[in-house]
Design an enzyme around this catalytic site. Structure first.
Site, PDB file in Angstrom:
ATOM      1  N   HIS A  46       7.963  -7.251  -3.782  1.00 29.33           N
ATOM      2  CA  HIS A  46       6.646  -7.558  -4.358  1.00 29.33           C
ATOM      3  C   HIS A  46       6.696  -8.839  -5.205  1.00 29.33           C
ATOM      4  O   HIS A  46       7.050  -8.776  -6.379  1.00 29.33           O
ATOM      5  CB  HIS A  46       6.174  -6.387  -5.230  1.00 29.33           C
ATOM      6  CG  HIS A  46       5.777  -5.202  -4.420  1.00 29.33           C
ATOM      7  ND1 HIS A  46       4.516  -5.031  -3.913  1.00 29.33           N
ATOM      8  CD2 HIS A  46       6.502  -4.138  -4.004  1.00 29.33           C
ATOM      9  CE1 HIS A  46       4.466  -3.913  -3.225  1.00 29.33           C
ATOM     10  NE2 HIS A  46       5.656  -3.343  -3.262  1.00 29.33           N
ATOM     11  N   LYS A  92     -10.940  -9.856 -15.306  1.00 33.73           N
ATOM     12  CA  LYS A  92     -11.072  -9.873 -16.771  1.00 33.73           C
ATOM     13  C   LYS A  92     -10.397 -11.095 -17.410  1.00 33.73           C
ATOM     14  O   LYS A  92     -10.947 -11.705 -18.325  1.00 33.73           O
ATOM     15  CB  LYS A  92     -10.452  -8.591 -17.329  1.00 33.73           C
ATOM     16  CG  LYS A  92     -10.741  -8.340 -18.768  1.00 33.73           C
ATOM     17  CD  LYS A  92     -12.052  -7.630 -18.913  1.00 33.73           C
ATOM     18  CE  LYS A  92     -12.306  -7.109 -20.297  1.00 33.73           C
ATOM     19  NZ  LYS A  92     -13.533  -6.293 -20.325  1.00 33.73           N
ATOM     20  N   CYS A 123       5.375  -6.143   1.527  1.00 32.08           N
ATOM     21  CA  CYS A 123       5.738  -4.721   1.551  1.00 32.08           C
ATOM     22  C   CYS A 123       5.070  -3.993   2.718  1.00 32.08           C
ATOM     23  O   CYS A 123       5.407  -4.249   3.866  1.00 32.08           O
ATOM     24  CB  CYS A 123       5.428  -4.077   0.202  1.00 32.08           C
ATOM     25  SG  CYS A 123       6.213  -2.464   0.036  1.00 32.08           S
ATOM     26  N   TYR A 124       4.103  -3.140   2.459  1.00 34.67           N
ATOM     27  CA  TYR A 124       3.440  -2.468   3.584  1.00 34.67           C
ATOM     28  C   TYR A 124       2.888  -3.497   4.563  1.00 34.67           C
ATOM     29  O   TYR A 124       2.979  -3.332   5.781  1.00 34.67           O
ATOM     30  CB  TYR A 124       2.300  -1.574   3.074  1.00 34.67           C
ATOM     31  CG  TYR A 124       1.586  -0.854   4.207  1.00 34.67           C
ATOM     32  CD1 TYR A 124       2.122   0.312   4.743  1.00 34.67           C
ATOM     33  CD2 TYR A 124       0.420  -1.366   4.763  1.00 34.67           C
ATOM     34  CE1 TYR A 124       1.508   0.960   5.806  1.00 34.67           C
ATOM     35  CE2 TYR A 124      -0.210  -0.727   5.831  1.00 34.67           C
ATOM     36  CZ  TYR A 124       0.340   0.438   6.344  1.00 34.67           C
ATOM     37  OH  TYR A 124      -0.267   1.060   7.398  1.00 34.67           O
ATOM     38  N   GLY A 137       0.846  -1.186   0.000  1.00 42.48           N
ATOM     39  CA  GLY A 137       0.000   0.000   0.000  1.00 42.48           C
ATOM     40  C   GLY A 137       0.874   1.225   0.000  1.00 42.48           C
ATOM     41  O   GLY A 137       2.083   1.126   0.238  1.00 42.48           O
ATOM     42  N   SER A 186     -23.633  -6.208 -25.934  1.00 43.72           N
ATOM     43  CA  SER A 186     -23.035  -4.997 -26.506  1.00 43.72           C
ATOM     44  C   SER A 186     -22.066  -5.330 -27.629  1.00 43.72           C
ATOM     45  O   SER A 186     -21.605  -4.454 -28.324  1.00 43.72           O
ATOM     46  CB  SER A 186     -22.275  -4.266 -25.410  1.00 43.72           C
ATOM     47  OG  SER A 186     -21.155  -5.040 -25.019  1.00 43.72           O
ATOM     48  N   GLY A 187     -21.732  -6.617 -27.772  1.00 45.48           N
ATOM     49  CA  GLY A 187     -20.678  -6.974 -28.718  1.00 45.48           C
ATOM     50  C   GLY A 187     -19.346  -7.132 -28.008  1.00 45.48           C
ATOM     51  O   GLY A 187     -18.401  -7.659 -28.558  1.00 45.48           O
ATOM     52  N   GLY A 188     -19.269  -6.663 -26.762  1.00 44.65           N
ATOM     53  CA  GLY A 188     -18.025  -6.759 -26.002  1.00 44.65           C
ATOM     54  C   GLY A 188     -17.923  -8.084 -25.267  1.00 44.65           C
ATOM     55  O   GLY A 188     -18.870  -8.866 -25.224  1.00 44.65           O
ATOM     56  N   VAL A 189     -16.746  -8.306 -24.656  1.00 43.14           N
ATOM     57  CA  VAL A 189     -16.483  -9.612 -24.055  1.00 43.14           C
ATOM     58  C   VAL A 189     -17.336  -9.869 -22.804  1.00 43.14           C
ATOM     59  O   VAL A 189     -17.860 -10.969 -22.624  1.00 43.14           O
ATOM     60  CB  VAL A 189     -14.971  -9.812 -23.784  1.00 43.14           C
ATOM     61  CG1 VAL A 189     -14.389  -8.711 -22.949  1.00 43.14           C
ATOM     62  CG2 VAL A 189     -14.705 -11.142 -23.130  1.00 43.14           C
ATOM     63  N   ASP A 190     -17.537  -8.851 -21.969  1.00 44.52           N
ATOM     64  CA  ASP A 190     -18.218  -9.114 -20.695  1.00 44.52           C
ATOM     65  C   ASP A 190     -19.664  -9.536 -20.887  1.00 44.52           C
ATOM     66  O   ASP A 190     -20.115 -10.538 -20.329  1.00 44.52           O
ATOM     67  CB  ASP A 190     -18.160  -7.882 -19.775  1.00 44.52           C
ATOM     68  CG  ASP A 190     -16.731  -7.449 -19.498  1.00 44.52           C
ATOM     69  OD1 ASP A 190     -15.827  -8.267 -19.735  1.00 44.52           O
ATOM     70  OD2 ASP A 190     -16.532  -6.307 -19.076  1.00 44.52           O
ATOM     71  N   SER A 191     -20.409  -8.760 -21.664  1.00 42.48           N
ATOM     72  CA  SER A 191     -21.819  -9.121 -21.840  1.00 42.48           C
ATOM     73  C   SER A 191     -21.934 -10.443 -22.601  1.00 42.48           C
ATOM     74  O   SER A 191     -22.838 -11.242 -22.353  1.00 42.48           O
ATOM     75  CB  SER A 191     -22.603  -8.004 -22.530  1.00 42.48           C
ATOM     76  OG  SER A 191     -22.169  -7.817 -23.851  1.00 42.48           O
ATOM     77  N   ALA A 192     -20.997 -10.698 -23.504  1.00 41.87           N
ATOM     78  CA  ALA A 192     -21.054 -11.947 -24.273  1.00 41.87           C
ATOM     79  C   ALA A 192     -20.829 -13.157 -23.360  1.00 41.87           C
ATOM     80  O   ALA A 192     -21.554 -14.157 -23.434  1.00 41.87           O
ATOM     81  CB  ALA A 192     -20.020 -11.921 -25.396  1.00 41.87           C
ATOM     82  N   GLU A 204       4.272 -10.327  -6.412  1.00 39.44           N
ATOM     83  CA  GLU A 204       3.154 -10.346  -7.368  1.00 39.44           C
ATOM     84  C   GLU A 204       3.481  -9.669  -8.692  1.00 39.44           C
ATOM     85  O   GLU A 204       2.746  -9.826  -9.656  1.00 39.44           O
ATOM     86  CB  GLU A 204       1.910  -9.708  -6.738  1.00 39.44           C
ATOM     87  CG  GLU A 204       1.919  -8.189  -6.602  1.00 39.44           C
ATOM     88  CD  GLU A 204       2.652  -7.674  -5.355  1.00 39.44           C
ATOM     89  OE1 GLU A 204       3.461  -8.426  -4.776  1.00 39.44           O
ATOM     90  OE2 GLU A 204       2.421  -6.515  -4.979  1.00 39.44           O
TER      91      GLU A 204
END
Ligand code: XMP
Length: 517
Positions: A176, A373, A84-85, A57, A230-236, A178
């Site tokens: 870190h 995502k 870290c923090y 952080g 919408s044609g986008g990945v999430d709604s699909a 990650e």
């Protein structure tokens, strides 16, 4: 979460650090949840975590506003890794010393492992001794480990770069693990998850789908469900998941507003109607959208006009779909985490195409609300969605309208769409499509003088906008190879009527935004 899924809780001390850690844990196929640092130990432990990770952080543990964590978690018998923090906080709360040494470390730093000690299990995959490069970003440093801890590694300016108390299963690293710049960082996280916590790697894409399908079925029963595509990945992906769960109880609505990229409507038809046999309502509403956009030049007014028109159309369709009670939303985990904590200035009022009309009496189905995502994409692939949808670059809800500066007319939209085809085609051919966060064409509201053939022209320029980014919060302008810029430029001039000049946008975000409006 399914009862048999192991959970690792990531306590969030700010910025984007916690999300990256949670993603790395999931990459190891262990389910992770992010929790605010001010949650009580009881709340944290109610998740029945196999392990807890304290994130990095931006604060100093000495700041007045320094976030802390309920110290009762250290006595709960659950393995904990401080990063870290998180490492400094753990040190402070358990009786060690964090000092303002005045010798911070930023960036790549050589780490030397001590004799195999308490934290050895974390470093099982690392070469003995070292040095090995790790990524540091700290001002304060742990100078004395708390009682019971053994120092496991050092760097030139961090006398306690890693430490552990094997008996209590408490570990901490100043660097870190990650971030990709830490060599073998992922393996350190995996050793913590598997060897220290004993977590099982059951968070697989198949399990994610099975779990989501179960939940959707339990939630909607025999009711009808609506989903705006919408044609986008999430709604699909959300639609495909709901379809897998409840089949023909799902009706998808695709509103073609005349502001989509080339071929998007056909792709949605092909995928959902023909491949998945989804009940699809395809509303061709370009005229209506261009109607409400007539004479509108202010970006925010444009966004609102598009959003409202979308909602009205959606309401009209919904009325015709008998007794639909549920609405699918493609909300992702970062949205869930950020709502609640985010108080960032509203820079642009984002219009989400799946956006819930507030006065509509729907219950929400959000099958992606636990997913990042990259997981959404993996699930999409597993469900058989085409690559062009799964790996599509993000596209704003208001579509090409926010890339047309000034008035949006069918003619100007056609010019931009044709130029956009060229940009995307050339970027794909150059093999850069997947490496860029977004790449597209913008149509400014000016015209400039040119000469083509024997004649003077007075036409629009097109601006090429290509950016790299991890999350769209910040972005860098992409250093496209000049020969690619050259090909895009000459093809646009030759193939797109009404354009006589091409420019390249070399602005990062901040100070620019990715879209022009
Ligand atoms: P900006 O332009 O704010 O964009 O840097 C950040 C990211 O968000 C997308 N974007 C939108 N997405 N509705 C959306 O669903 C919107 O109104 C909208 N405006 C911008 C943009 O494409 C970029 O990925």
């Amino acid at each position: 979460m399914a009862a048999d899924t192991d959970v690792v809780v990531v306590v969030d001390f700010g910025a984007q650090y916690a999300q990256l850690i949670a993603r790395r844990v999931r990459q190891a196929r262990v389910y992770s949840e992010i929790i605010r640092h001010d949650a009580t130990a009881e709340e944290i432990l109610s998740r029945r975590p196999k392990g807890i990770i304290l994130s990095g952080g931006p604060a100093s543990v000495y700041a007045d506003w320094a976030p802390t964590v309920d110290p009762a978690i250290f006595a709960a018998g659950v393995p904990i890794l401080g990063i870290c923090y998180g490492a400094q906080l753990m040190t402070r709360q358990l009786g060690g010393t964090v000092a303002r040494t005045g010798r911070g470390e930023y960036g790549r730093t050589p780490l030397t492992l001590g004799a195999p000690g308490a934290a050895a299990s974390l470093f099982a995959d690392w070469p003995a001794g070292g040095p090995i490069d790790v990524w540091m970003s700290h001002g304060d440093a742990v100078t004395v480990a708390p009682p019971g801890f053994v120092v496991a590694a050092t760097t030139p300016d961090a006398p306690v770069a890693a430490m552990g108390d094997a008996e209590r299963r408490l570990y901490a690293v100043q660097f870190h693990p990650e971030v990709v710049h830490t060599e073998r960082g992922q393996s350190l996280i995996e050793r913590f998850l598997f060897d220290v916590c004993g977590a099982l790697p059951t968070w697989t894409h198949t399990n994610i789908i099975e779990h989501a399908v179960e939940q959707i079925r339990a939630q909607v029963g025999a009711s009808r469900v609506l989903c705006a595509l919408s044609g986008g990945v999430d709604s699909a992906v959300a639609a495909a998941l709901v379809h897998r769960a409840v089949g023909d109880q799902l009706t998808c609505v695709f509103v073609d507003n005349g502001l989509m990229r080339a071929g998007e409507g056909e792709q949605v038809e092909e995928t959902f109607r023909r491949q998945f046999h989804v009940d699809l309502v395809h509303v061709k509403a370009a005229d209506r959208f261009f109607g409400v956009l007539e004479g509108v030049t202010d970006p925010e007014v444009k966004r609102k006009a598009i959003g409202e028109t979308f909602i009205r159309i959606f309401e009209e369709v919904a009325r015709d779909v008998d007794d639909a009670r549920f609405l699918v939303q493609g909300t992702l985990y970062p949205d869930v985490i950020e709502s609640g904590t985010a108080d960032a200035a509203n820079i642009k009022s984002h219009h989400n195409v799946g956006g819930l009309p507030e006065d509509m009496a729907f219950d929400l189905v959000e099958p992606l609300r636990l997913l990042f995502k990259d997981e959404v994409r993996a699930v999409g692939e597993e469900l058989g969605l085409p690559e062009e949808i799964v790996w599509r670059q993000p596209f704003p809800g208001p579509g090409l309208a926010v890339r047309i500066v000034g008035e949006v007319t069918p003619e100007r939209a056609a010019v931009l769409r044709a130029a956009d085809v060229v940009v995307l085609d050339e970027v794909r051919r150059a093999g850069l499509y997947d490496q860029l966060w977004q790449s597209f064409a913008v149509l400014p509201a000016v015209r400039t003088v040119g000469v083509m053939g024997d004649g003077r022209t007075y036409a629009y320029p097109i601006v090429i906008r290509a950016v790299t980014s991890d999350d769209a919060m910040t972005a860098d302008w992409a250093r496209l190879p000049y020969d690619l810029v050259e090909r895009i430029s000459s093809r646009i001039i030759n193939e797109v009527d009404g354009v006589n000049r091409v420019a390249l946008d070399v602005t990062s975000k901040p100070p620019g935004t990715i879209e022009w409006e």
